[in-house]
Write an enzyme that holds these catalytic residues in place. Structure first.
Site, PDB file in Angstrom:
ATOM      1  CG  HIS A 183      -1.800   0.955   1.618  1.00  0.00           C
ATOM      2  ND1 HIS A 183      -1.818   2.384   1.862  1.00  0.00           N
ATOM      3  CD2 HIS A 183      -3.261   1.026   1.151  1.00  0.00           C
ATOM      4  CE1 HIS A 183      -2.796   2.990   1.835  1.00  0.00           C
ATOM      5  NE2 HIS A 183      -3.899   1.967   1.495  1.00  0.00           N
ATOM      6  CG  ASP A 228       0.569  -2.230   6.139  1.00  0.00           C
ATOM      7  OD1 ASP A 228      -0.522  -2.504   7.055  1.00  0.00           O
ATOM      8  OD2 ASP A 228       0.693  -1.470   5.064  1.00  0.00           O
ATOM      9  CD  GLN A 264      -6.691  -4.621   4.154  1.00  0.00           C
ATOM     10  OE1 GLN A 264      -7.798  -5.371   4.693  1.00  0.00           O
ATOM     11  NE2 GLN A 264      -7.148  -3.451   3.635  1.00  0.00           N
ATOM     12  CE  LYS A 305      -7.177  -0.390   6.283  1.00  0.00           C
ATOM     13  NZ  LYS A 305      -7.954   0.032   5.356  1.00  0.00           N
ATOM     14  CB  CYS A 334      -3.665   3.515  -1.599  1.00  0.00           C
ATOM     15  SG  CYS A 334      -4.826   4.587  -1.315  1.00  0.00           S
TER      16      CYS A 334
HETATM   17  N1  7TS Z   1      -1.638  -0.750   4.708  1.00  0.00           N
HETATM   18  C1  7TS Z   1      -2.744  -1.590   4.161  1.00  0.00           C
HETATM   19  C2  7TS Z   1      -2.166  -2.833   3.483  1.00  0.00           C
HETATM   20  C3  7TS Z   1      -3.837  -0.957   3.971  1.00  0.00           C
HETATM   21  O1  7TS Z   1      -4.763  -1.827   3.212  1.00  0.00           O
HETATM   22  C4  7TS Z   1      -4.209   0.331   4.294  1.00  0.00           C
HETATM   23  C5  7TS Z   1      -5.518   0.752   3.849  1.00  0.00           C
HETATM   24  C6  7TS Z   1      -3.189   1.170   4.935  1.00  0.00           C
HETATM   25  C7  7TS Z   1      -1.810   0.236   5.027  1.00  0.00           C
HETATM   26  C8  7TS Z   1      -3.492   2.450   5.649  1.00  0.00           C
HETATM   27  O2  7TS Z   1      -4.284   2.164   6.795  1.00  0.00           O
HETATM   28  P1  7TS Z   1      -4.856   3.421   7.364  1.00  0.00           P
HETATM   29  O3  7TS Z   1      -5.983   3.101   8.461  1.00  0.00           O
HETATM   30  O4  7TS Z   1      -3.661   4.204   7.814  1.00  0.00           O
HETATM   31  O5  7TS Z   1      -5.583   4.425   6.296  1.00  0.00           O
HETATM   32  N2  7TS Z   1      -6.269   0.191   2.928  1.00  0.00           N
HETATM   33  C9  7TS Z   1      -7.446   0.861   2.130  1.00  0.00           C
HETATM   34  C10 7TS Z   1      -7.944   0.030   1.354  1.00  0.00           C
HETATM   35  O6  7TS Z   1      -7.535  -0.918   0.723  1.00  0.00           O
HETATM   36  N3  7TS Z   1      -9.158   0.769   1.038  1.00  0.00           N
HETATM   37  O7  7TS Z   1      -9.168   1.831   1.580  1.00  0.00           O
HETATM   38  C11 7TS Z   1      -7.982   1.742   2.534  1.00  0.00           C
END
Ligand code: 7TS
Length: 413
Positions: A129, A206, A209, A232, A371
């Site tokens: 990501h 990371d 997910q 999430k 992303c």
């Molecule tokens: N890493 C992964 C693998 C992700 O899927 C996401 C967010 C992030 C980092 C960032 O997380 P945040 O909470 O700091 O924003 N992924 C997604 C997605 O797949 N659709 O919307 C957000």
């Protein structure tokens, strides 16, 4: 002797915990298939946060009055609960952040600027990501370090042969996702961490997910840093955790300056607070952290193993149903090797057109690059449609997705 039957997952009982799911969109019951972007929130989380604001809302670590002490106790207790959920040895290793993105930026800037020298290597993967790419690109530009990438094979797995070639004594950090938000691939983090450590690198995972969907224990994974987000995993937005090994965190300089992270400030300089507060400048997301701990209790009540099993069933079902649709290409590995999401392309119909038409039937999916520009470049498509599942997803919702896709083909093709 016959095996005892495994009780089917009580999905309707789980759905009853999520008020948002029970509404009509465009005349159809909402089919929320975008939990990889953000999950819905159970009543248990909503009530804990409401109760916090109604009864003990006050700033933490400051007041000596009763409700401030209660807020501080609830915040620190939430930290301990979240820490236990991932197998942290101590709450000192659990830094409250605003989400995965902040956690990775914290490590890249604090650990990275202190440890990376010109010519040092940062090892990432092409399925990351942007939040696990851009922070490293920034610190590479600041320090003169160079980024290498592990490629993926035709099945959507990391090409681990690359590790032998790319891991060497110049590799200072390996940062990778435990689960791809597009391919669904579950990466062999433990094996990669062992090999990275043997080469002398630290390992950041990371977990955005993976933490919501898979049982996780940082000791068993053998990694050094793990970042994840509350929103999430049935928790609120605006909160996340960076877990790190104590020795590493102790040696790292602060990431942001401000209130709470200091021991003493004079006009000439400052000294730092102990862990974990050294990395928590300013008023933290108090209600959100308490809400995130309530989400942890909710998930544990169901069981992370049960959640993973149920999602495997749903993913197998979805891949079976979707693969029967002519002109539909699914990206990534087979159902048995991935988490609960499926990204696909439908002929050359634009992903946004597909998602917009599905919305007319109350089916919510995400369309775009999610992303992950470099991964989409590699897949050779500008965008994909992604359906992602959670413990409240039903087979009937997947059937409605499939019916909507057939309608898309009829309208656009
Ligand atoms: N890493 C992964 C693998 C992700 O899927 C996401 C967010 C992030 C980092 C960032 O997380 P945040 O909470 O700091 O924003 N992924 C997604 C997605 O797949 N659709 O919307 C957000």
């Amino acid at each position: 002797m016959t095996q005892p039957a495994i009780a089917p997952f009580a999905v309707e009982a789980a759905r009853a915990d999520f008020p948002l799911l029970h509404q009509q969109i465009n005349g159809y019951p909402l089919a929320y298939l975008d939990s990889a972007a953000t999950s819905q929130k159970p009543v248990a989380v909503l009530e804990v946060m409401d109760q916090y604001y109604r009864t003990i809302n006050a700033n933490v670590h400051r007041g000596v009055y009763t409700i401030s002490e209660a807020a501080t106790a609830a915040y620190e207790s939430a930290r301990r609960e979240i820490g236990r959920f991932i197998g942290a040895r101590s709450a000192k290793e659990v830094i409250i952040t605003h989400g995965t993105t902040e956690g990775i930026n914290l490590v890249a800037q604090s650990w990275g600027r202190a440890n990376l020298r010109p010519g040092d290597r940062i090892l990432l993967t092409v399925m990351e990501h942007h939040s696990n790419l851009v922070p490293w690109q920034l610190v590479a530009a600041q320090t003169g370090a160079v980024i290498d990438y592990i490629q993926i094979d035709g099945r959507g797995h990391l090409a681990l042969d690359d590790l032998d070639r790319l891991l060497n004594e110049r590799t200072k950090v390996v940062a990778l996702t435990a689960m791809s938000n597009v391919l669904g691939t579950i990466n062999p983090v433990r094996e990669i961490a062992e090999r990275a450590h043997a080469a002398g690198a630290v390992v950041l995972v990371d977990g955005a997910q993976s933490i919501p969907h898979l049982p996780t224990n940082v000791q068993e994974l053998g990694v050094d840093f793990l970042a994840f987000s509350g929103h999430k995993m049935c928790g609120p937005t605006g909160v996340g955790v960076l877990w790190g090994r104590r020795e590493l965190l102790e040696a790292m300089p602060p990431f942001m300056g401000g209130g709470d992270m200091i021991r003493r400030v004079t006009l000439e300089g400052s000294s730092w607070n102990d862990l974990p507060w050294k990395f928590e400048a300013g008023t933290p997301p108090i209600a959100e952290t308490i809400g995130m701990a309530a989400a942890v209790r909710y998930l544990q009540g169901i069981g992370m193993g049960t959640i993973h099993e149920r999602e495997s069933q749903l993913t197998t079902y979805a891949m079976d149903v979707l693969s029967r649709i002519e002109g539909l290409t699914i990206f990534g590995p087979p159902a048995s090797e991935r988490g609960g999401l499926v990204a696909f392309a439908l002929q050359d119909i634009h992903a946004h057109d597909v998602a917009a038409l599905l919305d007319r039937f109350g089916v919510a999916v995400r369309a775009g690059h999610h992303c992950t520009h470099p991964l989409h470049d590699l897949l050779g498509v500008p965008a994909t449609v992604r359906a992602s599942f959670y413990l409240y997803t039903t087979e009937e919702e997947i059937d409605r997705l499939a019916a909507g896709l057939l309608e898309c083909r009829r309208v656009f093709a």
